[in-house]
Write a protein that holds these residues in place. Sequence first.
Motif, PDB file in Angstrom:
ATOM      1  N   PHE A 106      20.902  97.920  30.434  1.00  0.00           N
ATOM      2  CA  PHE A 106      21.322  97.978  31.829  1.00  0.00           C
ATOM      3  C   PHE A 106      20.060  98.012  32.675  1.00  0.00           C
ATOM      4  O   PHE A 106      19.117  98.756  32.370  1.00  0.00           O
ATOM      5  CB  PHE A 106      22.169  99.220  32.104  1.00  0.00           C
ATOM      6  CG  PHE A 106      22.406  99.456  33.583  1.00  0.00           C
ATOM      7  CD1 PHE A 106      23.399  98.770  34.257  1.00  0.00           C
ATOM      8  CD2 PHE A 106      21.604 100.341  34.302  1.00  0.00           C
ATOM      9  CE1 PHE A 106      23.610  98.958  35.613  1.00  0.00           C
ATOM     10  CE2 PHE A 106      21.797 100.545  35.649  1.00  0.00           C
ATOM     11  CZ  PHE A 106      22.810  99.853  36.316  1.00  0.00           C
ATOM     12  N   SER A 107      20.026  97.228  33.735  1.00  0.00           N
ATOM     13  CA  SER A 107      18.851  97.207  34.600  1.00  0.00           C
ATOM     14  C   SER A 107      19.271  97.171  36.057  1.00  0.00           C
ATOM     15  O   SER A 107      20.335  96.649  36.404  1.00  0.00           O
ATOM     16  CB  SER A 107      17.956  96.005  34.278  1.00  0.00           C
ATOM     17  OG  SER A 107      18.627  94.785  34.541  1.00  0.00           O
ATOM     18  N   GLU A 108      18.421  97.742  36.887  1.00  0.00           N
ATOM     19  CA  GLU A 108      18.637  97.733  38.335  1.00  0.00           C
ATOM     20  C   GLU A 108      17.293  97.531  39.019  1.00  0.00           C
ATOM     21  O   GLU A 108      16.311  98.207  38.687  1.00  0.00           O
ATOM     22  CB  GLU A 108      19.267  99.036  38.806  1.00  0.00           C
ATOM     23  CG  GLU A 108      19.350  99.199  40.319  1.00  0.00           C
ATOM     24  CD  GLU A 108      20.235  98.142  40.981  1.00  0.00           C
ATOM     25  OE1 GLU A 108      19.900  97.712  42.095  1.00  0.00           O
ATOM     26  OE2 GLU A 108      21.258  97.759  40.368  1.00  0.00           O
ATOM     27  N   GLU A 109      17.247  96.593  39.944  1.00  0.00           N
ATOM     28  CA  GLU A 109      16.039  96.346  40.714  1.00  0.00           C
ATOM     29  C   GLU A 109      16.396  96.311  42.196  1.00  0.00           C
ATOM     30  O   GLU A 109      17.335  95.628  42.606  1.00  0.00           O
ATOM     31  CB  GLU A 109      15.380  95.031  40.302  1.00  0.00           C
ATOM     32  CG  GLU A 109      14.086  94.754  41.036  1.00  0.00           C
ATOM     33  CD  GLU A 109      13.256  93.658  40.399  1.00  0.00           C
ATOM     34  OE1 GLU A 109      12.418  93.081  41.099  1.00  0.00           O
ATOM     35  OE2 GLU A 109      13.446  93.403  39.187  1.00  0.00           O
ATOM     36  N   LEU A 110      15.633  97.042  42.986  1.00  0.00           N
ATOM     37  CA  LEU A 110      15.788  97.064  44.435  1.00  0.00           C
ATOM     38  C   LEU A 110      14.545  96.454  45.061  1.00  0.00           C
ATOM     39  O   LEU A 110      13.421  96.775  44.661  1.00  0.00           O
ATOM     40  CB  LEU A 110      15.990  98.488  44.946  1.00  0.00           C
ATOM     41  CG  LEU A 110      17.214  99.241  44.425  1.00  0.00           C
ATOM     42  CD1 LEU A 110      17.212 100.681  44.923  1.00  0.00           C
ATOM     43  CD2 LEU A 110      18.505  98.538  44.846  1.00  0.00           C
ATOM     44  N   GLN A 111      14.747  95.590  46.053  1.00  0.00           N
ATOM     45  CA  GLN A 111      13.631  94.923  46.699  1.00  0.00           C
ATOM     46  C   GLN A 111      13.772  94.999  48.216  1.00  0.00           C
ATOM     47  O   GLN A 111      14.880  94.903  48.755  1.00  0.00           O
ATOM     48  CB  GLN A 111      13.554  93.443  46.305  1.00  0.00           C
ATOM     49  CG  GLN A 111      13.339  93.179  44.835  1.00  0.00           C
ATOM     50  CD  GLN A 111      13.348  91.690  44.532  1.00  0.00           C
ATOM     51  OE1 GLN A 111      13.421  90.854  45.434  1.00  0.00           O
ATOM     52  NE2 GLN A 111      13.275  91.353  43.260  1.00  0.00           N
ATOM     53  N   LEU A 112      12.662  95.169  48.879  1.00  0.00           N
ATOM     54  CA  LEU A 112      12.561  94.993  50.325  1.00  0.00           C
ATOM     55  C   LEU A 112      11.573  93.870  50.557  1.00  0.00           C
ATOM     56  O   LEU A 112      10.384  93.996  50.233  1.00  0.00           O
ATOM     57  CB  LEU A 112      12.098  96.273  51.010  1.00  0.00           C
ATOM     58  CG  LEU A 112      12.087  96.274  52.558  1.00  0.00           C
ATOM     59  CD1 LEU A 112      12.244  97.696  53.092  1.00  0.00           C
ATOM     60  CD2 LEU A 112      10.778  95.671  53.114  1.00  0.00           C
TER      61      LEU A 112
END
Length: 773
Positions: free
Chosen positions: A355-361
């Motif tokens: 499971f992976s989660e990436e947040l970007q601005l």
Amino acid sequence: MITRSTKFLAASLLAGVAFAALSAAPVSAQEADDTPPAPLAEEGNTIVVTARRREERIQDVPLAITALSGEELTKGGTLEITEIAQEVPNLTLEVSRGTNTTLTAFIRGVGQQDPVAGFEAGVGLYVDDIYLNRPQGAVLDVYDVERVEVLRGPQGTLYGRNTIGGAIKYVTARLPDDTEVKVRGTYGSYDQADLIVTASTPLSDSLKVGVSGARLSRGGYGDNLTQPGVENYNKDVWAARGTIEFDDGPLFIRLSGDYVKDNSDPRQGHRLLPGAFSGAPVLDNVYDTRAGLDVVEQEVEAYGGGLTVAYEVSDTVTLKSITGYRKDRSTTPIDFDSLPAADLDVPAIYRNKQFSEELQLLYEGDRLSGVLGAYYLDANAFTAFDVALFTTGALIGLPGLNAQTLGDVDTETYSIFGDFTYDITDQLSLSLGGRYTWDKRDSRILRTTFIGGFSDLFPPSTATAIAVTSDFTGSATFKEFTPRASLAFKPNDNHTLYFTYSKGFKGGGFDPRGQSTAAPDLDGDGDIDYADQYAFLSFAPEKVDSYEIGWKASLLDDRLFVSLAAFKGDYTDVQIPGSVGFDTDGDGTNDSFIGITSNAGDADVNGFEFEGRAIVGKDFAGPGSRLTFNWALGILDAKYNTFIDAFGNDVADQRVFQNTPDITANAGFDLGLPVGSGIVDFLGSVSLRSDSSQFELPGPLDQDGFALVDASIVYTDDSDRWSVGLHGKNLFDKRYIVAGYDFVTGTVLGLEGNLTGFYGDPRRVFVTGQFKF
């Protein structure tokens, strides 16, 4: 073998292509759509990519990158991702030993070919920006693909752990605006019969749905002479993909899922030596086998999904979330000896999930642009296999001798990263980035010796456990900062000169094939305790510091695109997985093997890359006619400075880089002529690879240099609604080794002299047809 004359021919061919481009007519545009937030339109005469997690022209990106569009891959008859290695310099992509769907990848000499849990890949594979943590199920078939990007050199800042050699980005196509059904079929040599059906429709102005299904099948290149009806190197795959897209102004949401089921027969090797014990001769057909292992079926099942949400807060700021989940399970009967008897048979089980989660601005201003982000990965990898040495066991009075190995590895990774570019002037820009990673590894290693047959992993079991030789649990946390810095100078929009420094690292861990009872007294305290076992089984991260200088240009009024890059890589703490025979009962005969992974030392990986593409004719034989050329050249000098073996000796002068030819080259053309109401494309290419070694220790599986020649004829009607093509691959039917097992050089196991090779595809001819409605 690649001789001097062959090298001269290749150099002449590349030079001729470049010279021909000097008289080119204007280059036509190429279109490359991107993943969210919106499809990209044509931009000038180059391809738009997302190598730095934002949309940029490929010629503006200060790193070595190759982008192949789905359209050109389809036109050339590319069927799976491993084939792109023929077009990209210093790239090796192979189907791993004894499998149809496990990927072995090397870029600029850095990679990993052992697929068991506990070992990490050195090249990151991404599907729609979701990282595939394990190599099982990673030999992707090319359908519904928008483009493939190959980023060479460490990508530790933007892509994190295990992109120490580079990254491969597989970008699937966005759904079209109108209702569309596309059917593509393939039929050819070895009863190849593929059918891919894709359908999509808008449900409203902002909501679209799409589905794809694929049936991919092919008869074997050879047969299993021990098991009637079982083919070797066949293909029996079902695949499906579904997508929902919501696009309403500033908000974009994409939910996708995919499923693959591979029921192909086991891919078994070809013995290169007569049986020393049985006298079995070497078979004439390199694709035939006599493998007798049948206690488990060859079966792969993989599925996963991704959710991407992008929201444009303003004209300059976008927030993005990328969530991914994947799971796969496979069983495989690996018959190392490729003979009916169990001289060295290894039935194996692989199970992986993540499971992976990436947040970007993302920020895009007048002079400043870049991304801030955070990433999380929670993954488990499980491998279990028997090592059946029944022939050896019978001779030493242990009938059905079998060593079961089980490795269970949990990985938890957190990282924060940022990468920004500031335009100091209209011509000079500075890029700075960094990533800090926390990488935790928890491992269980269990090894049990059985007699009487296969273990309880493969029922119905008749074996009895007689000893537990490892029951080890270990945990380690690795922290690393991986920076990147680039300085780019653009005298005008057609030229980019750059210098880039980047760092990458690959996490450490514990050898899943190691044996704790084999640990020596490493701390010299007179007692072999847990600390000795921990040190014996563990290995540290490896790192690469890369320095690259390059030039990208669009020349002669956009008639010629070229890219040059020279690089120097300082490769330290190199992880070297290895196996040694082990005498479990002290009788002087190796009756098992154990893994010993060490950080062998440091190395230099230096080289040069040259790529180009041009149209040298346009509308010269009627409207739409064209003549294009493309070429690539990679030169690599990779050598170990120190290489400490399992016995503490520096053997750098006796070791080489595996799967790393010194020279890779490709040259191709596409001649398009108007015929009737459409265009006929005549395509041809030749790819060259110099000598390469399967392992760090040179041996009989090493492959001499060779060339592959492909050709295609494709007719596409003016409306682009239908096309038909005739494709030929490996036209001169070259035989070349892509993987193998060597238990005669260094480590010796079994009594038969176990040296087994796996070969690349033979000559294949097939027709394709596609219709859209």
